[in-house]
Design an enzyme around this catalytic site. Structure first.
Site, PDB file in Angstrom:
ATOM      1  N   GLY A 122       4.127 -22.877 -43.100  1.00 26.91           N
ATOM      2  CA  GLY A 122       4.218 -21.384 -43.771  1.00 26.91           C
ATOM      3  C   GLY A 122       3.264 -21.530 -44.809  1.00 26.91           C
ATOM      4  O   GLY A 122       2.059 -22.190 -45.168  1.00 26.91           O
TER       5      GLY A 122
ATOM      6  N   GLU B 138       2.001 -15.694 -39.550  1.00 22.72           N
ATOM      7  CA  GLU B 138       2.538 -16.539 -38.821  1.00 22.72           C
ATOM      8  C   GLU B 138       4.222 -16.435 -39.006  1.00 22.72           C
ATOM      9  O   GLU B 138       4.530 -15.743 -39.897  1.00 22.72           O
ATOM     10  CB  GLU B 138       2.367 -17.965 -39.599  1.00 22.72           C
ATOM     11  CG  GLU B 138       2.900 -19.291 -39.231  1.00 22.72           C
ATOM     12  CD  GLU B 138       2.841 -19.683 -37.585  1.00 22.72           C
ATOM     13  OE1 GLU B 138       3.236 -18.618 -37.043  1.00 22.72           O
ATOM     14  OE2 GLU B 138       2.315 -20.690 -37.363  1.00 22.72           O
TER      15      GLU B 138
ATOM     16  N   ASN C 174      -1.656 -27.761 -44.065  1.00 25.30           N
ATOM     17  CA  ASN C 174      -1.561 -28.712 -42.835  1.00 25.30           C
ATOM     18  C   ASN C 174      -1.754 -30.266 -43.099  1.00 25.30           C
ATOM     19  O   ASN C 174      -1.181 -31.179 -42.623  1.00 25.30           O
ATOM     20  CB  ASN C 174      -2.623 -28.431 -41.784  1.00 25.30           C
ATOM     21  CG  ASN C 174      -2.587 -26.923 -41.229  1.00 25.30           C
ATOM     22  OD1 ASN C 174      -3.465 -26.323 -40.775  1.00 25.30           O
ATOM     23  ND2 ASN C 174      -1.322 -26.497 -41.082  1.00 25.30           N
TER      24      ASN C 174
ATOM     25  N   ALA D  78       2.271 -20.367 -34.073  1.00 23.59           N
ATOM     26  CA  ALA D  78       3.515 -19.712 -33.233  1.00 23.59           C
ATOM     27  C   ALA D  78       3.069 -18.419 -32.815  1.00 23.59           C
ATOM     28  O   ALA D  78       3.211 -18.149 -31.586  1.00 23.59           O
ATOM     29  CB  ALA D  78       4.820 -19.556 -34.333  1.00 23.59           C
TER      30      ALA D  78
ATOM     31  N   ARG E 200       1.095 -19.241 -29.661  1.00 21.23           N
ATOM     32  CA  ARG E 200       1.829 -19.285 -28.425  1.00 21.23           C
ATOM     33  C   ARG E 200       2.589 -18.227 -27.885  1.00 21.23           C
ATOM     34  O   ARG E 200       2.574 -18.094 -26.583  1.00 21.23           O
ATOM     35  CB  ARG E 200       2.961 -20.241 -29.245  1.00 21.23           C
ATOM     36  CG  ARG E 200       2.452 -21.634 -29.196  1.00 21.23           C
ATOM     37  CD  ARG E 200       3.705 -22.666 -29.992  1.00 21.23           C
ATOM     38  NE  ARG E 200       3.400 -23.910 -30.053  1.00 21.23           N
ATOM     39  CZ  ARG E 200       3.947 -24.864 -31.066  1.00 21.23           C
ATOM     40  NH1 ARG E 200       4.710 -24.331 -32.042  1.00 21.23           N
ATOM     41  NH2 ARG E 200       3.574 -25.989 -31.312  1.00 21.23           N
TER      42      ARG E 200
ATOM     43  N   ARG F 149      -5.904 -18.177 -44.805  1.00 17.79           N
ATOM     44  CA  ARG F 149      -6.566 -19.160 -44.032  1.00 17.79           C
ATOM     45  C   ARG F 149      -7.174 -18.562 -42.852  1.00 17.79           C
ATOM     46  O   ARG F 149      -8.242 -19.225 -42.324  1.00 17.79           O
ATOM     47  CB  ARG F 149      -5.608 -20.261 -43.707  1.00 17.79           C
ATOM     48  CG  ARG F 149      -4.378 -19.939 -43.113  1.00 17.79           C
ATOM     49  CD  ARG F 149      -3.202 -21.126 -43.130  1.00 17.79           C
ATOM     50  NE  ARG F 149      -2.045 -20.714 -42.621  1.00 17.79           N
ATOM     51  CZ  ARG F 149      -0.856 -20.305 -42.873  1.00 17.79           C
ATOM     52  NH1 ARG F 149      -1.175 -19.862 -44.368  1.00 17.79           N
ATOM     53  NH2 ARG F 149       0.131 -20.177 -42.537  1.00 17.79           N
TER      54      ARG F 149
ATOM     55  N   ARG G 278      -6.843 -20.809 -33.798  1.00 14.48           N
ATOM     56  CA  ARG G 278      -6.108 -20.729 -34.872  1.00 14.48           C
ATOM     57  C   ARG G 278      -7.099 -20.782 -36.052  1.00 14.48           C
ATOM     58  O   ARG G 278      -8.151 -21.175 -35.892  1.00 14.48           O
ATOM     59  CB  ARG G 278      -5.365 -22.127 -34.812  1.00 14.48           C
ATOM     60  CG  ARG G 278      -4.027 -22.241 -33.958  1.00 14.48           C
ATOM     61  CD  ARG G 278      -3.429 -23.582 -34.021  1.00 14.48           C
ATOM     62  NE  ARG G 278      -2.857 -23.836 -35.163  1.00 14.48           N
ATOM     63  CZ  ARG G 278      -2.136 -24.949 -35.286  1.00 14.48           C
ATOM     64  NH1 ARG G 278      -1.964 -25.779 -34.573  1.00 14.48           N
ATOM     65  NH2 ARG G 278      -1.509 -25.144 -36.678  1.00 14.48           N
ATOM     66  N   HIS G 279      -6.448 -20.561 -37.133  1.00 14.93           N
ATOM     67  CA  HIS G 279      -7.198 -21.091 -38.409  1.00 14.93           C
ATOM     68  C   HIS G 279      -7.802 -22.444 -38.546  1.00 14.93           C
ATOM     69  O   HIS G 279      -7.132 -23.138 -37.859  1.00 14.93           O
ATOM     70  CB  HIS G 279      -6.531 -20.651 -39.585  1.00 14.93           C
ATOM     71  CG  HIS G 279      -5.171 -21.188 -39.716  1.00 14.93           C
ATOM     72  ND1 HIS G 279      -5.315 -22.639 -40.197  1.00 14.93           N
ATOM     73  CD2 HIS G 279      -4.060 -20.728 -39.275  1.00 14.93           C
ATOM     74  CE1 HIS G 279      -3.941 -22.983 -40.081  1.00 14.93           C
ATOM     75  NE2 HIS G 279      -3.139 -21.937 -39.690  1.00 14.93           N
TER      76      HIS G 279
ATOM     77  N   ARG H 111      17.384 -25.539 -34.088  1.00 15.34           N
ATOM     78  CA  ARG H 111      15.889 -24.914 -33.512  1.00 15.34           C
ATOM     79  C   ARG H 111      15.346 -26.015 -32.514  1.00 15.34           C
ATOM     80  O   ARG H 111      14.851 -25.205 -31.424  1.00 15.34           O
ATOM     81  CB  ARG H 111      15.097 -25.131 -34.833  1.00 15.34           C
ATOM     82  CG  ARG H 111      13.778 -24.453 -34.507  1.00 15.34           C
ATOM     83  CD  ARG H 111      13.055 -24.022 -35.898  1.00 15.34           C
ATOM     84  NE  ARG H 111      12.049 -23.261 -35.492  1.00 15.34           N
ATOM     85  CZ  ARG H 111      10.628 -23.535 -35.454  1.00 15.34           C
ATOM     86  NH1 ARG H 111      10.313 -24.922 -35.485  1.00 15.34           N
ATOM     87  NH2 ARG H 111       9.972 -22.567 -35.295  1.00 15.34           N
TER      88      ARG H 111
ATOM     89  N   HIS I  43      -2.323 -17.943 -36.184  1.00 15.35           N
ATOM     90  CA  HIS I  43      -1.617 -19.047 -36.398  1.00 15.35           C
ATOM     91  C   HIS I  43      -0.779 -19.517 -35.075  1.00 15.35           C
ATOM     92  O   HIS I  43      -0.648 -19.139 -34.122  1.00 15.35           O
ATOM     93  CB  HIS I  43      -0.472 -18.515 -37.535  1.00 15.35           C
ATOM     94  CG  HIS I  43      -1.130 -18.002 -38.637  1.00 15.35           C
ATOM     95  ND1 HIS I  43      -1.392 -18.442 -39.751  1.00 15.35           N
ATOM     96  CD2 HIS I  43      -1.322 -16.731 -38.768  1.00 15.35           C
ATOM     97  CE1 HIS I  43      -1.636 -17.880 -40.638  1.00 15.35           C
ATOM     98  NE2 HIS I  43      -1.838 -16.601 -39.980  1.00 15.35           N
TER      99      HIS I  43
ATOM    100  N   ASP J 195     -13.424  -9.476  -5.518  1.00 16.19           N
ATOM    101  CA  ASP J 195     -12.156 -10.379  -6.023  1.00 16.19           C
ATOM    102  C   ASP J 195     -11.256 -10.675  -4.942  1.00 16.19           C
ATOM    103  O   ASP J 195     -10.711 -11.771  -4.814  1.00 16.19           O
ATOM    104  CB  ASP J 195     -11.497  -9.532  -7.178  1.00 16.19           C
ATOM    105  CG  ASP J 195     -11.085 -10.778  -8.250  1.00 16.19           C
ATOM    106  OD1 ASP J 195     -11.710 -11.635  -8.503  1.00 16.19           O
ATOM    107  OD2 ASP J 195      -9.888 -10.023  -9.103  1.00 16.19           O
TER     108      ASP J 195
ATOM    109  N   THR K 144       0.574  -1.187  -0.157  1.00 19.62           N
ATOM    110  CA  THR K 144       0.060   0.061  -0.072  1.00 19.62           C
ATOM    111  C   THR K 144       0.772   1.129  -0.246  1.00 19.62           C
ATOM    112  O   THR K 144       0.417   2.160  -0.839  1.00 19.62           O
ATOM    113  CB  THR K 144      -0.920   0.023   1.050  1.00 19.62           C
ATOM    114  OG1 THR K 144      -0.161  -0.294   2.492  1.00 19.62           O
ATOM    115  CG2 THR K 144      -2.077  -1.081   1.110  1.00 19.62           C
TER     116      THR K 144
END
Ligand code: F6P
Length: 458
Positions: A252, A312, A246, A379, A382, A292, A239-240, A337, A377, A154, A114
């Site tokens: 991509g 994406e 896919n 990534a 995320r 998409r 996502r789409h 990666r 998309h 709350d 406070t």
């Protein structure tokens, strides 16, 4: 891009000191600010004095006494010399902050307490001066009764002090506590405190007054707080629908939806309506500029906005390839990666860090808006999901965000609620398992979507 990676020379130590009565959104601001800074790779940590006192065994949740000298609440301290006790606790708590700056190379500490008296604030300033830390005071106040009552409710339900009580009793205790603080409250003052760096935020009306903001990091903090809307709201992520790429396991591209993807797009308006219980005009739909996502939004009659920043992750020279092809053609890149997915940048393309940085304006705008559905998309979702759920960077590229699933996020001060709604329309998995080029949902606990899971089949 190392722009935000501050190596932390000592002149980059900031302590954000929250100021204000209970139930004015201080905890929410503190948590959000630390989440945002961490997401941007700025080392930040929230320190809650109440937690610290509790750990020291100095709290009993009910006996609240105000200590005029130190400006903090004594909660059932059993010692004979309460003032001394409080001072010791305060010093120890500040010592925790000092240690964190020193041993962990911290950049921004947020002190969620406070700090309502001038004395208390002056002792924090002294501490900061001794330790080469820049203090910035953020006072959150509001006379909007609805806003305060919503926060009181709350706190009563979620804060450790009150959550074990009956809701009415908890509400009464929170109100009693607020009234005790009110008697001693000394708001920040442009004349008396003219030497301090501070922000006064009227959380109800979003009016903000600023004094002596000097550095880039200070202005970044202020800009974020300025954009934060503390009213409860929801964000939906999807996502789409399943795309033709896919189906072929290609990454991509800018392909159209598969038949099952089309089916998802036609079911989406009903799923959103059921989850939101709002009129279409009350939710705005954001998509990327890729076909998409727009095709997925085609049956939604809501207002729509396209963002290039929601496109994406750019896979550069690997765009249009399958993971198997990448492993075969660029084995070193493929391995690198997996070893550090957040930092790895595709040749001619992007890393997760790059995506997070380009998403910053999207995040800022999201904080200003009320109810938004984002169709984008894997990534990109995320990164957005990691921001809301405070998921560490190294884990965020491994979170599972399956196709044909709507995720509802409700950010709150004490815990963000997540509901995952499955559309019950089959789709391939695009989750690349670590260490192989195989695709399939992972078992790891960090990679599962969090929260309550609903199914639309019933
Ligand atoms: O496979 C679908 C996809 O959206 C690709 O376009 C993109 O490259 C990929 O997911 C990102 O996921 P990951 O980072 O796990 O490869």
């Amino acid at each position: 891009m190392a722009f935000y990676k501050i190596s932390n020379p000592t002149d980059h130590r900031i302590c954000v000191v929250m100021v204000g009565l209970p139930a004015r959104g201080k905890t929410f601001i503190s948590q959000k600010l630390v989440g945002y800074l961490s997401w941007l790779s700025i080392k930040a940590k929230c320190f809650t004095f109440a937690d610290f006192r509790r750990k020291c065994g100095h709290l009993s949740p009910h006996a609240l006494e105000f200590n005029k000298n130190t400006g903090v609440i004594n909660e059932g301290v059993e010692s004979n010399d309460e003032d001394e006790d409080e001072e010791v606790i305060e010093e120890q708590a500040l010592e925790q902050i000092r240690k964190w700056f020193q041993s962990e190379n911290g950049v921004i500490a947020v002190l969620d307490d406070t700090n309502i008296t001038s004395n208390r604030r002056r002792s924090i300033i002294e501490f900061c001066q001794k330790n080469n830390i820049q203090p910035i005071f953020v006072e959150s106040w509001s006379e909007d009764e609805d806003f305060v009552q919503c926060n009181v409710k709350d706190m009563g339900r979620k804060s450790i002090e009150y959550k074990h009580m009956d809701p009415l009793e908890a509400k009464q205790k929170v109100m009693e506590n607020i009234n005790k603080f009110k008697k001693n409250y000394e708001p920040l003052d442009f004349e008396k405190d003219s030497d301090l760096t501070f922000v006064k935020l009227n959380s109800g009306s979003k009016e903000i007054l600023i004094n002596k903001i000097q550095t880039y990091l200070q202005s970044k903090i202020v800009f974020y707080i300025l954009n934060l809307d503390l009213k409860p709201r929801c964000i939906w992520l999807s996502r789409h629908g399943e795309s033709l790429y896919n189906l072929e396991q290609k990454i991509g591209g800018d392909s159209l939806l598969s038949k099952r993807g089309e089916k998802y797009s036609s079911k989406l308006p009903a799923i959103v309506k059921e989850s939101a219980g709002l009129k279409e005009k009350d939710i705005v739909v954001w998509t990327s500029t890729l076909k998409r996502t727009q095709q997925t939004a085609q049956y939604l009659t809501n207002k729509k906005l396209q963002w290039r920043a929601l496109d994406e992750l750019d896979a550069g020279i690997c765009d249009g390839m399958t993971y198997e092809e990448i492993e075969e053609k660029y084995p070193d890149d493929f391995q690198a990666r997996d070893e550090n997915k957040y930092e790895f940048r595709y040749r001619g393309g992007e890393s997760y860090r790059d995506v997070a940085l380009r998403l910053e304006p999207v995040i800022m705008e999201l904080e200003r808006q009320e109810n938004i559905l984002i169709i984008t998309h894997q990534a990109v979702l995320r990164c957005i999901y990691a921001y809301y759920m405070n998921i560490p960077q190294e884990q965020s590229p491994w979170v599972s965000i399956p196709l044909h699933t709507l995720i509802k996020i409700e950010p709150r001060a004490y815990k963000t609620k997540v509901t995952t709604i499955k559309a019950n329309i089959p789709a391939v998995s695009t989750y690349k398992v670590k260490g192989t080029s195989h695709v399939g949902e992972a078992e790891d606990v960090y990679t599962k979507p969090y929260g309550i899971i609903k199914d639309t089949s019933s």
